[in-house]
Design an enzyme around this catalytic site. Structure first.
Site, PDB file in Angstrom:
ATOM      1  N   GLN A  85       0.849  -1.197   0.000  1.00 33.28           N
ATOM      2  CA  GLN A  85       0.000   0.000   0.000  1.00 33.28           C
ATOM      3  C   GLN A  85       0.892   1.258   0.000  1.00 33.28           C
ATOM      4  O   GLN A  85       1.821   1.349   0.804  1.00 33.28           O
ATOM      5  CB  GLN A  85      -0.872   0.007   1.259  1.00 33.28           C
ATOM      6  CG  GLN A  85      -2.065   0.930   1.150  1.00 33.28           C
ATOM      7  CD  GLN A  85      -3.196   0.476   2.073  1.00 33.28           C
ATOM      8  OE1 GLN A  85      -3.047  -0.455   2.849  1.00 33.28           O
ATOM      9  NE2 GLN A  85      -4.329   1.135   1.967  1.00 33.28           N
ATOM     10  N   ALA A 121      -2.405 -16.328  -0.629  1.00 32.78           N
ATOM     11  CA  ALA A 121      -2.170 -15.678   0.673  1.00 32.78           C
ATOM     12  C   ALA A 121      -2.224 -14.157   0.570  1.00 32.78           C
ATOM     13  O   ALA A 121      -2.375 -13.477   1.586  1.00 32.78           O
ATOM     14  CB  ALA A 121      -0.818 -16.104   1.232  1.00 32.78           C
ATOM     15  N   ALA A 153      -5.445 -20.145  14.486  1.00 32.04           N
ATOM     16  CA  ALA A 153      -4.277 -20.605  15.259  1.00 32.04           C
ATOM     17  C   ALA A 153      -3.982 -19.629  16.402  1.00 32.04           C
ATOM     18  O   ALA A 153      -3.664 -20.037  17.518  1.00 32.04           O
ATOM     19  CB  ALA A 153      -3.060 -20.733  14.345  1.00 32.04           C
ATOM     20  N   ARG A 156      -6.578 -20.205  19.146  1.00 33.15           N
ATOM     21  CA  ARG A 156      -6.352 -21.419  19.934  1.00 33.15           C
ATOM     22  C   ARG A 156      -5.164 -21.242  20.881  1.00 33.15           C
ATOM     23  O   ARG A 156      -5.197 -21.700  22.018  1.00 33.15           O
ATOM     24  CB  ARG A 156      -6.157 -22.618  19.009  1.00 33.15           C
ATOM     25  CG  ARG A 156      -7.449 -22.956  18.273  1.00 33.15           C
ATOM     26  CD  ARG A 156      -7.238 -23.979  17.197  1.00 33.15           C
ATOM     27  NE  ARG A 156      -6.893 -25.281  17.731  1.00 33.15           N
ATOM     28  CZ  ARG A 156      -6.402 -26.281  16.998  1.00 33.15           C
ATOM     29  NH1 ARG A 156      -6.192 -26.110  15.710  1.00 33.15           N
ATOM     30  NH2 ARG A 156      -6.130 -27.443  17.553  1.00 33.15           N
ATOM     31  N   HIS A 178     -10.935 -12.478   6.539  1.00 37.09           N
ATOM     32  CA  HIS A 178      -9.651 -12.351   7.236  1.00 37.09           C
ATOM     33  C   HIS A 178      -9.433 -10.842   7.359  1.00 37.09           C
ATOM     34  O   HIS A 178      -8.902 -10.204   6.467  1.00 37.09           O
ATOM     35  CB  HIS A 178      -8.532 -13.014   6.424  1.00 37.09           C
ATOM     36  CG  HIS A 178      -7.155 -12.671   6.916  1.00 37.09           C
ATOM     37  ND1 HIS A 178      -6.707 -13.003   8.166  1.00 37.09           N
ATOM     38  CD2 HIS A 178      -6.133 -11.997   6.335  1.00 37.09           C
ATOM     39  CE1 HIS A 178      -5.468 -12.568   8.329  1.00 37.09           C
ATOM     40  NE2 HIS A 178      -5.100 -11.934   7.233  1.00 37.09           N
TER      41      HIS A 178
HETATM   42  P1  NAD Z   1       6.710  -8.502   0.006  1.00 38.76           P
HETATM   43  O1  NAD Z   1       6.623  -7.122  -0.565  1.00 38.76           O
HETATM   44  O2  NAD Z   1       7.857  -8.864   0.889  1.00 38.76           O
HETATM   45  O3  NAD Z   1       6.706  -9.552  -1.217  1.00 38.76           O
HETATM   46  C1  NAD Z   1       5.899  -9.446  -2.330  1.00 38.76           C
HETATM   47  C2  NAD Z   1       6.633 -10.091  -3.493  1.00 38.76           C
HETATM   48  O4  NAD Z   1       5.748 -10.124  -4.618  1.00 38.76           O
HETATM   49  C3  NAD Z   1       7.883  -9.305  -3.936  1.00 38.76           C
HETATM   50  O5  NAD Z   1       9.006 -10.163  -3.935  1.00 38.76           O
HETATM   51  C4  NAD Z   1       7.535  -8.831  -5.336  1.00 38.76           C
HETATM   52  O6  NAD Z   1       8.653  -8.738  -6.212  1.00 38.76           O
HETATM   53  C5  NAD Z   1       6.537  -9.896  -5.776  1.00 38.76           C
HETATM   54  N1  NAD Z   1       5.692  -9.477  -6.889  1.00 38.76           N
HETATM   55  C6  NAD Z   1       5.039  -8.306  -7.042  1.00 38.76           C
HETATM   56  N2  NAD Z   1       4.384  -8.296  -8.216  1.00 38.76           N
HETATM   57  C7  NAD Z   1       4.620  -9.477  -8.814  1.00 38.76           C
HETATM   58  C8  NAD Z   1       4.216 -10.055 -10.034  1.00 38.76           C
HETATM   59  N3  NAD Z   1       3.433  -9.398 -10.898  1.00 38.76           N
HETATM   60  N4  NAD Z   1       4.651 -11.301 -10.328  1.00 38.76           N
HETATM   61  C9  NAD Z   1       5.456 -11.976  -9.477  1.00 38.76           C
HETATM   62  N5  NAD Z   1       5.880 -11.476  -8.303  1.00 38.76           N
HETATM   63  C10 NAD Z   1       5.462 -10.243  -7.986  1.00 38.76           C
HETATM   64  O7  NAD Z   1       5.337  -8.760   0.729  1.00 38.76           O
HETATM   65  P2  NAD Z   1       5.042  -9.876   1.864  1.00 38.76           P
HETATM   66  O8  NAD Z   1       5.293  -9.306   3.206  1.00 38.76           O
HETATM   67  O9  NAD Z   1       5.694 -11.136   1.455  1.00 38.76           O
HETATM   68  O10 NAD Z   1       3.445 -10.015   1.729  1.00 38.76           O
HETATM   69  C11 NAD Z   1       2.887 -10.632   0.577  1.00 38.76           C
HETATM   70  C12 NAD Z   1       1.367 -10.627   0.674  1.00 38.76           C
HETATM   71  O11 NAD Z   1       0.935 -11.476   1.735  1.00 38.76           O
HETATM   72  C13 NAD Z   1       0.791  -9.235   0.992  1.00 38.76           C
HETATM   73  O12 NAD Z   1      -0.380  -9.046   0.207  1.00 38.76           O
HETATM   74  C14 NAD Z   1       0.420  -9.345   2.461  1.00 38.76           C
HETATM   75  O13 NAD Z   1      -0.602  -8.466   2.828  1.00 38.76           O
HETATM   76  C15 NAD Z   1      -0.045 -10.798   2.508  1.00 38.76           C
HETATM   77  N6  NAD Z   1      -0.161 -11.384   3.856  1.00 38.76           N
HETATM   78  C16 NAD Z   1      -1.206 -12.218   4.055  1.00 38.76           C
HETATM   79  C17 NAD Z   1      -1.432 -12.801   5.280  1.00 38.76           C
HETATM   80  C18 NAD Z   1      -2.632 -13.702   5.462  1.00 38.76           C
HETATM   81  O14 NAD Z   1      -3.011 -14.088   6.593  1.00 38.76           O
HETATM   82  N7  NAD Z   1      -3.259 -14.115   4.380  1.00 38.76           N
HETATM   83  C19 NAD Z   1      -0.562 -12.533   6.355  1.00 38.76           C
HETATM   84  C20 NAD Z   1       0.525 -11.692   6.138  1.00 38.76           C
HETATM   85  C21 NAD Z   1       0.710 -11.102   4.869  1.00 38.76           C
END
Ligand code: NAD
Length: 315
Positions: A85, A121, A153, A156, A178
């Site tokens: 963001q 994710a 998780a 719990r 979520h």
């Molecule tokens: P990050 O910025 O460290 O990693 C994102 C990666 O995506 C980067 O390496 C980037 O180069 C890559 N990327 C971007 N565009 C791309 C594309 N078009 N093709 C291929 N790769 C691409 O972010 P992060 O901390 O790893 O978080 C990743 C996601 O996971 C975020 O959306 C975050 O909000 C989410 N997340 C989800 C949960 C959950 O419970 N579901 C928990 C934590 C984080």
């Protein structure tokens, strides 16, 4: 699906993606792991780093930076790619940019001939899972998101601390989005087979309903507090993804609160939301129908309404 040579392709080798990869390596979750990122050099560096740890692991995993063509014979494609963001950016604008990111990913994955399970994710995970479902044209049972698996998780763990019971003997779920509208259906929370609500109602019992509500509040706010302290959350979600992947690759029929398409369950249709589901090699074998109270059904309805609005904003 082939289960003789378990193959996972991970797209997005950022903090979440690599926590997932590291946890899979340590738990010997698959036999082949392919890393893909927009930043190819990063994926290559991550593959090298993990490979150098192989000698210290109990795994013979083959790990390499690959391309979308490698998805063809994968069992699971996990998407952790996303854009962050920007300061002052609206949630909807972020969603629109992440939809474009997914367009550049899901198309090439399906064009490779991939015929396995999508595990998403990227946040907002329920909406991004629905985007993956729409873009891929896959059967909904083969598209799932991490949903409220991590929140469950956390719940719990906190209940275990409060009640002095091993979290593995606590059966309680977080359902819905979520995010801010998620909720705990307390009518379905148990220690072994004993409803937690019954314990609360016992006279002279030190377990208080207010404390349970405080715990559900703590679960809802956990990500915010971790982000305040260390700017991102990744280990917990990486381990939750590993758990879901194991359930798929091991054809386990395990109950996990993933984001799945609701088709009439709980009176909801056409929305991906966190609910307890049976997970096996076909993905979501079925959504479990818990006996929620009227009030809990209303909370789920409200949460699903928010998710529908977010998705419609993208259209
Ligand atoms: P990050 O910025 O460290 O990693 C994102 C990666 O995506 C980067 O390496 C980037 O180069 C890559 N990327 C971007 N565009 C791309 C594309 N078009 N093709 C291929 N790769 C691409 O972010 P992060 O901390 O790893 O978080 C990743 C996601 O996971 C975020 O959306 C975050 O909000 C989410 N997340 C989800 C949960 C959950 O419970 N579901 C928990 C934590 C984080």
């Amino acid at each position: 699906m082939k289960t003789d040579r378990r193959k996972v392709v991970l797209i997005g080798t950022g903090m979440v993606g690599m926590s997932y990869a590291y946890s899979m390596l340590n738990q010997n979750t698959c036999d082949e792991l392919v890393l893909i990122d927009l930043d190819r050099r990063r994926a290559e560096g991550e593959a090298m780093d993990l490979n150098h740890g192989l000698a210290f692991s109990g795994s013979h995993m083959r790990i390499y930076a690959g391309a979308y063509a490698d998805c063809r014979d994968a069992d699971v494609v996990a998407i952790c790619a996303g854009v962050a963001q920007k300061p002052g950016e609206t949630r909807l604008n972020l969603l629109k940019r992440n939809k474009e990111v997914f367009r550049s990913i899901v198309g090439p994955v399906t064009e490779s001939g991939f015929n396995g399970i999508f595990l998403v994710a990227t946040n907002p995970v329920d909406v991004m899972t629905r985007v993956t479902y729409e873009l891929s044209g896959f059967n909904a049972r083969r598209v799932l998101g991490t949903g409220t698996a991590l929140d469950t998780a956390r719940l719990r763990y906190l209940l275990g601390e409060y009640l002095h019971v091993d979290p593995r003997n606590i059966h309680a779920y977080v359902m819905g989005e979520h995010g801010d509208s998620e909720f705990v259906p307390w009518s379905q929370a148990m220690i072994a087979t004993r409803p937690i609500r019954d314990i609360v109602e016992e006279t002279e019992n030190p377990v208080q309903m207010e404390e349970l509500d405080r715990i559900s509040e703590e679960v809802r706010g956990a990500a915010y507090r971790i982000i305040e302290a260390k700017h991102a959350t990744y280990y917990g979600i990486g381990m939750a993804m590993t758990r879901i992947t194991k359930a798929i690759l091991g054809d386990e029929n395990s109950v996990l609160t993933v984001s799945a398409l609701l088709c009439g369950e709980y009176g909801q249709n056409g929305v991906f939301a966190g609910a307890p589901c049976i997970i096996n090699q076909d993905g979501v074998q079925r959504v479990l129908k818990l006996t929620l109270s009227e009030e809990e059904l209303q909370k789920l309805d409200q949460s699903c309404g928010i998710l529908r609005e977010h998705y419609q904003g993208l259209e």
